[in-house]
Design a protein around this motif. Structure first.
Motif, short mmCIF file in Angstrom:
data_model
loop_
_atom_site.label_atom_id
_atom_site.label_comp_id
_atom_site.label_asym_id
_atom_site.label_seq_id
_atom_site.Cartn_x
_atom_site.Cartn_y
_atom_site.Cartn_z
N GLU A 161 0.82 -1.21 0.00
CA GLU A 161 0.00 0.00 0.00
C GLU A 161 0.86 1.26 0.00
OE1 GLU A 161 -3.40 0.53 -0.34
OE2 GLU A 161 -3.14 -1.54 -1.02
N ARG A 162 1.97 1.23 0.69
CA ARG A 162 2.89 2.37 0.66
C ARG A 162 3.43 2.58 -0.76
NH1 ARG A 162 5.22 4.01 5.68
NH2 ARG A 162 7.20 4.43 4.63
N LEU A 163 3.82 1.49 -1.40
CA LEU A 163 4.33 1.60 -2.76
C LEU A 163 3.24 2.09 -3.72
CD1 LEU A 163 6.46 -1.67 -2.94
CD2 LEU A 163 7.29 0.68 -2.65
N ASN A 164 2.02 1.63 -3.51
CA ASN A 164 0.92 2.13 -4.33
C ASN A 164 0.72 3.63 -4.13
OD1 ASN A 164 0.41 -0.44 -5.33
ND2 ASN A 164 -1.33 -0.82 -3.98
N PHE A 165 0.88 4.09 -2.90
CA PHE A 165 0.75 5.52 -2.61
C PHE A 165 1.81 6.31 -3.37
CE2 PHE A 165 1.31 9.45 -0.34
CZ PHE A 165 0.08 9.77 0.22
N TYR A 166 3.06 5.84 -3.32
CA TYR A 166 4.12 6.52 -4.05
C TYR A 166 3.81 6.55 -5.55
CZ TYR A 166 6.89 5.69 0.22
OH TYR A 166 7.36 5.65 1.51
N ASP A 167 3.31 5.44 -6.06
CA ASP A 167 2.96 5.38 -7.48
C ASP A 167 1.84 6.36 -7.81
OD1 ASP A 167 2.92 4.45 -10.13
OD2 ASP A 167 1.43 2.92 -9.66
N MET A 168 0.83 6.44 -6.95
CA MET A 168 -0.26 7.38 -7.17
C MET A 168 0.26 8.81 -7.21
SD MET A 168 -3.52 7.81 -7.70
CE MET A 168 -4.52 6.47 -7.07
N TYR A 169 1.18 9.14 -6.33
CA TYR A 169 1.75 10.48 -6.35
C TYR A 169 2.37 10.78 -7.71
CZ TYR A 169 4.70 14.50 -5.30
OH TYR A 169 5.30 15.74 -5.34
N GLY A 170 3.18 9.84 -8.22
CA GLY A 170 3.85 10.07 -9.49
C GLY A 170 2.88 10.22 -10.64
N GLU A 171 1.84 9.39 -10.66
CA GLU A 171 0.85 9.49 -11.74
C GLU A 171 0.06 10.79 -11.64
OE1 GLU A 171 1.14 7.69 -14.13
OE2 GLU A 171 1.99 5.79 -13.48
N LEU A 172 -0.25 11.22 -10.42
CA LEU A 172 -0.95 12.50 -10.26
C LEU A 172 -0.10 13.66 -10.74
CD1 LEU A 172 -2.60 12.06 -6.76
CD2 LEU A 172 -3.81 12.53 -8.90
N ALA A 173 1.19 13.62 -10.42
CA ALA A 173 2.08 14.71 -10.87
C ALA A 173 2.12 14.77 -12.39
CB ALA A 173 3.47 14.51 -10.29
N LEU A 174 2.22 13.61 -13.04
CA LEU A 174 2.19 13.58 -14.50
C LEU A 174 0.86 14.10 -15.04
CD1 LEU A 174 3.84 10.12 -15.26
CD2 LEU A 174 4.73 12.35 -15.97
N HIS A 175 -0.22 13.62 -14.47
CA HIS A 175 -1.55 14.01 -14.94
C HIS A 175 -1.78 15.51 -14.77
CE1 HIS A 175 -5.75 14.01 -15.80
NE2 HIS A 175 -6.12 14.19 -14.55
N ALA A 185 -3.22 11.99 -20.27
CA ALA A 185 -4.32 11.03 -20.40
C ALA A 185 -3.89 9.62 -19.99
CB ALA A 185 -4.84 11.03 -21.84
N ALA A 186 -2.68 9.23 -20.39
CA ALA A 186 -2.18 7.91 -20.02
C ALA A 186 -2.03 7.81 -18.50
CB ALA A 186 -0.85 7.64 -20.71
N ALA A 187 -1.56 8.88 -17.87
CA ALA A 187 -1.43 8.89 -16.41
C ALA A 187 -2.80 8.77 -15.75
CB ALA A 187 -0.72 10.16 -15.95
N GLN A 188 -3.80 9.43 -16.31
CA GLN A 188 -5.16 9.33 -15.76
C GLN A 188 -5.66 7.89 -15.84
OE1 GLN A 188 -8.41 12.39 -16.28
NE2 GLN A 188 -9.19 10.79 -17.64
#
Length: 206
Positions: A161-175, A185-188
């Motif tokens: 879950e921690r790793l998923n959180f870090y991943d979500m942060y990165g995708e949000l920053a891209l989006h 769009a791919a990040a979304q």
């Protein structure tokens, strides 16, 4: 990495470009994760003219449910961009790390965010812009090797879950910040997949 993570570091250490980006300046890069700024990325995404308000509401709830996972963390000096191109190998041994432009104070397991993404999507990490990244099948054993070499990095409770959180942060920053609409769009799309419980970590074993 273990030596790096033992270096004393001020809790507010951020590379200047990232501090500027979090303050509203243009984003020249989109990693590493900054746990305390995750909800800030949701607000940035809400300023997009074509944002998906329902998706972002779900992301807000998802992040808030997981912020408590980081409440008792000690911060370490982390490299912030560890993948094959930033690792020096000599005669089969890792002997050094390069490119500390993204070094900052975060939980030590933040390092796993980029490392494991590199293992899963190595073609996206070419050693130089005009070269091709590695075939992911050549990196299958890297997570197990790293777990054996530095087990403390994997000992946090709720690690996935921690790793998923870090991943979500990165995708949000891209989006929220990337200049190219197809990348946003791919990040979304990856954000929506992560909300359903899946991402690039699914196929990795450590």
């Amino acid at each position: 990495m273990r030596v790096l993570h033992r270096v004393p570091v001020p809790a507010d250490l951020l590379p200047p470009w990232l501090a500027d980006a979090l303050a509203g300046e243009p984003w020249p890069a989109f990693h590493p994760p900054v746990v305390s700024a995750a909800l800030q990325q949701v607000e940035a995404a809400r300023r997009l003219p074509d944002h998906d308000s329902r998706l972002l509401a779900d992301v807000t709830d998802w992040l808030q449910e997981r912020l408590t996972l980081f409440a008792d963390d000690d911060l370490a000096l982390v490299h912030g961009d560890l993948h094959g191109s930033n690792v020096i190998v000599h005669q089969g041994r890792v002997t050094g790390l390069i490119d500390f432009a993204e070094a900052l104070a975060q939980p030590a397991d933040v390092e796993l965010d980029t490392i494991l993404r590199w293992c899963a999507r190595a073609r996206e990490y070419p050693p130089t812009p005009d070269e091709q990244g590695l075939d992911e099948t050549t990196l299958t054993e890297v997570p197990r090797w790293l777990h054996g070499a530095y087990p403390e990095l994997f000992e946090r409770g709720h690690l996935r879950e921690r790793l998923n959180f870090y991943d979500m942060y990165g995708e949000l920053a891209l989006h929220a910040h990337h200049a190219q609409p197809p990348v946003r769009a791919a990040a979304q799309d990856r954000i929506a997949r992560l909300l359903s419980g899946h991402n690039h970590l699914d196929g990795l074993v450590w």
